[in-house]
Design a protein around this motif. Structure first.
Motif, PDB file in Angstrom:
ATOM      1  N   UNK A  94      39.491  52.405  30.245  1.00  0.00           N
ATOM      2  CA  UNK A  94      38.296  51.663  29.838  1.00  0.00           C
ATOM      3  C   UNK A  94      38.212  51.636  28.313  1.00  0.00           C
ATOM      4  N   UNK A  95      37.604  50.591  27.776  1.00  0.00           N
ATOM      5  CA  UNK A  95      37.402  50.508  26.333  1.00  0.00           C
ATOM      6  C   UNK A  95      36.210  51.384  25.949  1.00  0.00           C
ATOM      7  N   UNK A  96      36.407  52.384  25.087  1.00  0.00           N
ATOM      8  CA  UNK A  96      35.378  53.399  24.853  1.00  0.00           C
ATOM      9  C   UNK A  96      34.102  52.887  24.201  1.00  0.00           C
ATOM     10  N   UNK A  97      34.178  51.815  23.439  1.00  0.00           N
ATOM     11  CA  UNK A  97      32.998  51.315  22.733  1.00  0.00           C
ATOM     12  C   UNK A  97      32.216  50.288  23.539  1.00  0.00           C
ATOM     13  N   UNK A  98      32.696  49.962  24.721  1.00  0.00           N
ATOM     14  CA  UNK A  98      32.029  48.991  25.582  1.00  0.00           C
ATOM     15  C   UNK A  98      31.273  49.717  26.693  1.00  0.00           C
ATOM     16  N   UNK A  99      30.153  49.152  27.115  1.00  0.00           N
ATOM     17  CA  UNK A  99      29.419  49.703  28.246  1.00  0.00           C
ATOM     18  C   UNK A  99      30.175  49.409  29.542  1.00  0.00           C
ATOM     19  N   UNK A 100      29.694  50.003  30.625  1.00  0.00           N
ATOM     20  CA  UNK A 100      30.332  49.778  31.925  1.00  0.00           C
ATOM     21  C   UNK A 100      30.360  48.296  32.266  1.00  0.00           C
ATOM     22  N   UNK A 101      29.219  47.629  32.128  1.00  0.00           N
ATOM     23  CA  UNK A 101      29.163  46.218  32.500  1.00  0.00           C
ATOM     24  C   UNK A 101      30.012  45.359  31.565  1.00  0.00           C
ATOM     25  N   UNK A 102      30.113  45.741  30.304  1.00  0.00           N
ATOM     26  CA  UNK A 102      30.960  45.002  29.367  1.00  0.00           C
ATOM     27  C   UNK A 102      32.437  45.177  29.701  1.00  0.00           C
ATOM     28  N   UNK A 103      32.830  46.376  30.105  1.00  0.00           N
ATOM     29  CA  UNK A 103      34.215  46.604  30.519  1.00  0.00           C
ATOM     30  C   UNK A 103      34.571  45.746  31.731  1.00  0.00           C
ATOM     31  N   UNK A 104      33.651  45.641  32.676  1.00  0.00           N
ATOM     32  CA  UNK A 104      33.917  44.880  33.894  1.00  0.00           C
ATOM     33  C   UNK A 104      33.991  43.381  33.607  1.00  0.00           C
ATOM     34  N   UNK A 105      33.294  42.925  32.589  1.00  0.00           N
ATOM     35  CA  UNK A 105      33.290  41.500  32.237  1.00  0.00           C
ATOM     36  C   UNK A 105      34.625  41.017  31.657  1.00  0.00           C
ATOM     37  N   UNK A 106      35.420  41.923  31.101  1.00  0.00           N
ATOM     38  CA  UNK A 106      36.579  41.524  30.290  1.00  0.00           C
ATOM     39  C   UNK A 106      37.503  40.531  30.994  1.00  0.00           C
ATOM     40  N   UNK A 107      37.974  40.799  32.229  1.00  0.00           N
ATOM     41  CA  UNK A 107      38.892  39.831  32.845  1.00  0.00           C
ATOM     42  C   UNK A 107      38.239  38.475  33.105  1.00  0.00           C
ATOM     43  N   UNK A 108      36.921  38.463  33.323  1.00  0.00           N
ATOM     44  CA  UNK A 108      36.233  37.192  33.548  1.00  0.00           C
ATOM     45  C   UNK A 108      36.172  36.369  32.267  1.00  0.00           C
ATOM     46  N   UNK A 109      35.918  37.036  31.151  1.00  0.00           N
ATOM     47  CA  UNK A 109      35.873  36.332  29.869  1.00  0.00           C
ATOM     48  C   UNK A 109      37.258  35.796  29.499  1.00  0.00           C
ATOM     49  N   UNK A 110      38.289  36.593  29.774  1.00  0.00           N
ATOM     50  CA  UNK A 110      39.661  36.134  29.516  1.00  0.00           C
ATOM     51  C   UNK A 110      39.977  34.908  30.364  1.00  0.00           C
ATOM     52  N   UNK A 147      33.810  56.666  35.937  1.00  0.00           N
ATOM     53  CA  UNK A 147      34.737  55.868  35.149  1.00  0.00           C
ATOM     54  C   UNK A 147      35.740  55.147  36.049  1.00  0.00           C
ATOM     55  N   UNK A 148      36.220  55.831  37.072  1.00  0.00           N
ATOM     56  CA  UNK A 148      37.175  55.186  37.977  1.00  0.00           C
ATOM     57  C   UNK A 148      36.497  54.105  38.810  1.00  0.00           C
ATOM     58  N   UNK A 149      35.221  54.271  39.110  1.00  0.00           N
ATOM     59  CA  UNK A 149      34.479  53.220  39.810  1.00  0.00           C
ATOM     60  C   UNK A 149      34.349  51.977  38.932  1.00  0.00           C
ATOM     61  N   UNK A 150      34.121  52.191  37.641  1.00  0.00           N
ATOM     62  CA  UNK A 150      34.057  51.058  36.712  1.00  0.00           C
ATOM     63  C   UNK A 150      35.411  50.346  36.668  1.00  0.00           C
ATOM     64  N   UNK A 151      36.490  51.128  36.599  1.00  0.00           N
ATOM     65  CA  UNK A 151      37.834  50.544  36.585  1.00  0.00           C
ATOM     66  C   UNK A 151      38.087  49.747  37.866  1.00  0.00           C
ATOM     67  N   UNK A 152      37.596  50.252  38.982  1.00  0.00           N
ATOM     68  CA  UNK A 152      37.762  49.550  40.256  1.00  0.00           C
ATOM     69  C   UNK A 152      36.957  48.249  40.262  1.00  0.00           C
ATOM     70  N   UNK A 153      35.735  48.306  39.740  1.00  0.00           N
ATOM     71  CA  UNK A 153      34.912  47.096  39.647  1.00  0.00           C
ATOM     72  C   UNK A 153      35.580  46.060  38.753  1.00  0.00           C
ATOM     73  N   UNK A 154      36.142  46.509  37.647  1.00  0.00           N
ATOM     74  CA  UNK A 154      36.845  45.598  36.729  1.00  0.00           C
ATOM     75  C   UNK A 154      38.037  44.939  37.426  1.00  0.00           C
TER      76      UNK A 154
END
Length: 229
Positions: A94-110, A147-154
């Motif tokens: 996960x990107x350390x400076x991003x919140x959970x929801x911001x980390x999950x958004x990354x592939x959608x923004x890309x 953290x692993x749940x966030x990675x799974x959501x992402x």
């Protein structure tokens, strides 16, 4: 849905050729969850990387719905990978400076989603992994399991064709690991997403539809669920 045909993978180490995979053939059906088990160093992670188009086979073909992705150029492959394949690793990345929801958004923004749509879909997926109440927290404020749940959501937020997971509970304590395993099985059943999971956990493998192992560079099926016989 996913097919490997005569896939080989060779590396050169210390001036000699090492054949990790030797003519692997594999068919994965839509909605299946499959465990890849076995001792370290036999090529489990290499196989997962090839299935996920992170590495190319030395020879042979990897196809999704009849599309031979392993033969496509890098740029096309990167776009396919972002939209169609979800990855979860032992470490969450996960990107350390991003919140959970911001980390999950990354592939959608890309993928070109608007910020508003990405935020909405990310929040929805965090709810599915039980983290609605933690979406504004950064990774350092979350437990290892969270953290692993966030990675799974992402990995799942883009509704990929397949989720590829490499020891997703290997860095967690036993209780937290069991919670993540339960979550993965539940998401497979709820969302219908195909899963191929490398694991050393026999109880987890026993909950899969099929278990495979790699021996002498080739796939062997060891029965439904965990080891049999």
């Amino acid at each position: 849905m996913l097919r490997c045909e005569n896939v080989t993978k060779e590396f050169f180490a210390g001036g000699r050729k090492v054949e990790v995979l030797k003519g692997v053939n594999l068919d994965v059906r839509q909605g299946e969850r499959i465990a890849v088990i076995g001792v370290s160093g036999v090529g489990k992670s290499t196989l997962l990387h090839i299935l996920g188009t992170l590495e190319r086979p030395t020879s042979g073909t990897v196809s999704y719905d009849g599309r031979a992705v392993s033969r496509e150029p890098d740029e096309t492959l990167a776009e396919f990978r972002n939209k169609s394949i979800g990855f979860v690793f032992q470490f969450h990345h996960l990107l350390p400076d991003f919140t959970a929801v911001e980390n999950v958004q990354i592939p959608l923004l890309i993928a070109g989603k608007s910020k508003a749509e990405a935020a909405s879909l990310a929040a929805e997926m965090l709810g599915k992994v039980g983290l609605s109440h933690r979406e504004g927290h950064r990774p350092s404020e979350l437990s290892g399991g969270e953290q692993q749940r966030v990675a799974l959501a992402r990995a799942l937020v883009g509704k990929p064709l397949v989720l590829l997971a490499d020891e997703p509970t290997g860095n967690l304590d036993a209780r937290t690991g069991e919670e993540i395993q339960e979550l993965l099985v539940g998401l497979n059943e709820q969302l219908g997403v195909t899963m191929v999971i490398v694991t050393h956990s026999a109880p987890f493998a026993a909950r899969m539809h099929r278990s495979l192992t790699i021996a002498e560079g080739r796939i062997q099926e060891v029965g439904p669920g965990g080891l049999s016989g």
